[in-house]
Design an enzyme around this catalytic site. Structure first.
Site, short mmCIF file in Angstrom:
data_model
loop_
_atom_site.label_atom_id
_atom_site.label_comp_id
_atom_site.label_asym_id
_atom_site.label_seq_id
_atom_site.Cartn_x
_atom_site.Cartn_y
_atom_site.Cartn_z
N GLY A 103 0.80 -1.22 0.00
CA GLY A 103 0.00 0.00 0.00
C GLY A 103 0.82 1.27 0.00
N ILE A 139 6.12 3.04 -3.21
CA ILE A 139 6.86 2.14 -4.08
C ILE A 139 6.13 0.82 -4.25
CG2 ILE A 139 9.03 0.88 -4.39
CD1 ILE A 139 9.29 3.84 -4.82
N SER A 142 16.04 -1.13 -1.29
CA SER A 142 16.94 -0.43 -0.38
C SER A 142 16.99 1.06 -0.75
CB SER A 142 18.33 -1.06 -0.41
OG SER A 142 19.14 -0.54 0.63
N LYS A 194 20.39 6.05 1.32
CA LYS A 194 20.71 6.42 2.71
C LYS A 194 21.41 5.28 3.45
CE LYS A 194 17.00 9.82 3.03
NZ LYS A 194 16.73 9.79 1.58
N LYS A 240 18.72 0.04 7.01
CA LYS A 240 18.58 -0.49 5.65
C LYS A 240 19.89 -1.11 5.17
CE LYS A 240 15.44 -0.23 3.27
NZ LYS A 240 14.35 -1.22 3.07
N SER A 254 5.06 9.15 -0.43
CA SER A 254 4.55 9.57 0.88
C SER A 254 5.73 9.95 1.78
CB SER A 254 3.74 8.44 1.52
OG SER A 254 4.54 7.28 1.68
N THR A 309 15.90 22.79 4.74
CA THR A 309 16.80 22.64 5.89
C THR A 309 18.13 23.37 5.69
OG1 THR A 309 17.61 20.54 4.98
CG2 THR A 309 15.80 20.44 6.57
N GLU A 350 20.27 13.86 9.36
CA GLU A 350 20.28 14.31 7.97
C GLU A 350 21.68 14.75 7.56
OE1 GLU A 350 16.87 16.57 5.49
OE2 GLU A 350 17.78 17.76 7.08
#
Length: 607
Positions: free
Chosen positions: A286, A289, A399, A402, A414, A445, A465, A539
């Protein structure tokens, strides 16, 4: 015969009578002798029924006048020509050829084509709004960029529009300058858009260049927006030509149109062999991806497509989208190994796409760090073991970039999931494990684009940012297609444990995306401000697709490469990891310490 065809038939018979009498009038300079008037009427009585039979024989009433075209004109010409030969033949048979001047026999079919064809095309022009209409002058004037196939299709559709009126075309091909397309002149090249718009009081430009390269489309849109004009675009030319949409179904230019991603070329025959008639399972079905993977997979007619999803609402939404398709909706959590074993035993998937993951970097960084590890690492191990037990032939892990030299918990989890798959591969003989890394997916999303749109709609400011932060981006369908292609390449090479890296193109500055979105929304940076808020926890300024010590090898697909990872861990490493994951709860510090021990390149960021 339906009323429409009956009306058309009566029209053509009247046209035949008028053409016959007009032939006599022209022959005698509109002063027909009385003896020929009587012969004209007598011959007309049987010539009309003869032509009625001929017209029906040539199928003149199978077409729709609203869409009269060259094939219709060809049928009319053939029918009129046949009538022009049949009438003298019948006259000769009844020895009445002397009653009809030879010039009438020549003029009649010519006039018949003119009247029948002209009336049809006049009707079409009227229905298409190409005749003079007062309402057309109230339509908004627009400029069309692109004088190619899409531009021509757009102009045909706009001809009947009461909303828009094309006043000119722009095209960079110098050979087209001052030529006309559908009656609209090419007024200049693309960079003259500001001058032409000012001269014709135009506020909207439609970019009709679906077949041009992404960079060319971006350049065109930037010219429009830079001139302070509203930019619209047309659907893909293939959709227009196939009839799925009309060229007039223009829409606003989206950020995706400016990203500059080329179309992915898929090995459709190979994917049919891999997916058609097979049982396919997608975890996280859902999500952004996962749902796109399902849309791509269903095109290849699998025997069964199993949606495994934790969110009830997301599962309901995708179930509605795929109504009537051979799908099975399963509520389940990848952390629940018992549930997975039951699902895999029931459906016995041939191919598994594991897209279920927690992916929001700041949310997973502190209080939720252990949940991120349990979901992304423990969940991957559970799905991998269930695939092994059920005899799955191929397992594809989704994957992220990141995971490369990670500075946050999500990325490290990951990366650890990748290593888990490689470790499980050493225990598998029939199942191939494949990992696919890619960057940010535009519009998914939790991505930055929906947030930017909300901030612009609220009047700003748009928050970024850091002014130098860059990211790799790709489109959701592109990412899903390349995941499928990577799985196919791995299956053909008969080799598991591979990490595929997608060609993400050039990285994009986030602040540039924000500026583009502001301009496409019809605002300036003076009206919608951009504010810099500082990097968030976990980040970093830029993402990477290869870890330290990794290199890549080419594949048969130009947008896919294979990463050469470091050494694969052994069974003892996997047993130690399972013992670490078995603890129900851990502190943030404990989580990061454990990740650091198992992912040496993980360097937690400090803000």
């Amino acid at each position: 015969m339906n009323p429409r065809s009956l009306t058309a038939s009566l029209h053509d018979l009247c046209a035949a009578a008028i053409a016959w009498m007009a032939g006599y009038a022209l022959r005698f300079n509109f002063d027909i002798p009385p003896s020929f008037v009587e012969a004209m009427w007598n011959n007309l009585l049987w010539a009309i029924p003869l032509q009625a039979v001929i017209f029906h024989g040539f199928g003149l009433y199978r077409g729709i006048w609203r869409f009269a075209s060259i094939p219709d004109l060809r049928r009319i010409a053939l029918a009129a020509g046949t009538a022009g030969l049949a009438i003298p033949a019948v006259l000769l048979m009844f020895q009445r050829l002397n009653d009809v001047p030879r010039s009438v026999l020549v003029l009649h079919p010519l006039l018949l084509v003119l009247i029948m064809g002209g009336s049809r095309f006049l009707y079409r022009a009227w229905r298409d709004g190409q005749l003079v209409s007062p309402r057309r002058f109230n339509a908004e004037p627009v400029i069309v960029m692109g004088a190619g196939g899409a531009g021509a299709a757009l102009l045909r559709d706009l001809a009947g529009s009461q909303r828009w009126r094309a006043v000119g075309l722009l095209d960079d091909d110098p050979a087209k300058l001052r030529l006309q397309l559908q009656g609209v002149s090419v007024l200049g090249q693309l960079d003259s858009v500001a001058r032409v718009a000012a001269a014709h009081q135009v506020a909207t430009v439609i970019v009709a260049m679906p077949s041009a390269s992404p960079s060319a489309r971006r350049h065109a849109v930037e010219l429009v927006v830079g001139a302070g004009l509203k930019a619209l675009t047309v659907p893909a030319l293939a959709d227009v030509l196939s009839g799925r949409v009309t060229a007039a179904e223009v829409r606003q230019v989206e950020l995706e149109d400016l990203l500059g991603r080329e179309q992915v070329l898929l090995d459709n025959e190979g994917l049919k062999e891999q997916l058609t008639g097979k049982s396919i399972l997608v975890t996280g079905a859902g999500g952004s991806i996962g749902s796109e993977l399902c849309r791509q997979i269903i095109r290849f007619a699998p025997a069964k497509l199993v949606f495994l999803e934790q969110s009830e609402f997301a599962l309901y939404s995708i179930e509605q989208e795929f109504a009537g398709q051979p799908v099975c909706c399963v509520v389940g959590d990848v952390k629940d190994s018992s549930r997975l074993e039951a699902v895999f035993a029931e459906h016995k998937p041939d191919v598994v796409f594991h897209a279920a993951a927690y992916k929001h970097v700041p949310l997973m960084e502190s209080a939720n760090a252990w949940e991120a590890v349990r979901n992304n690492v423990r969940g991957t191990l559970n799905v991998a073991r269930a695939a092994l037990a059920s005899g799955t032939s191929e397992f594809v892990l989704i994957s992220t970039d990141k995971a490369v030299n990670p500075t946050n918990v999500m990325g490290a989890s990951k990366r650890l999931a990748e290593v888990v798959c490689r470790a499980v591969q050493t225990q598998a003989s029939a199942t191939r494990f494949v990992m696919v890394r890619f960057g940010n997916v535009l519009g998914s999303s939790g991505s930055v684009i929906p947030r930017f749109r909300q901030q612009i709609a609220a009047g700003g400011p748009v928050t970024v940012t850091h002014p130098d932060i860059i990211r790799y981006f790709m489109l959701i369908p592109e990412a899903a297609q390349l995941v499928l292609q990577a799985g196919l390449i791995a299956s053909r090479q008969q080799e598991g444990g591979q990490i595929f890296v997608l060609d993400m193109g050039e990285p994009v500055k986030i602040v540039d995306l924000a500026r583009d979105l502001i301009r496409l929304s019809g605002f300036t940076e003076d009206e919608i401000k951009i504010e810099f808020t500082g990097l968030r926890p976990g980040e970093k300024l830029y993402e990477e697709l290869l870890a330290d010590g990794e290199s890549t090898l080419p594949t048969p697909h130009p947008k896919l490469r294979i990463a050469k990872p470091s050494a694969t861990p052994d069974a003892q490493w996997l047993a130690d990891l399972e013992q670490w994951l078995a603890v129900p709860s851990r502190t943030e510090a404990d989580v990061k310490q454990g990740l650091k021990a198992r992912v040496p390149e993980y360097q937690p960021s400090v803000h």
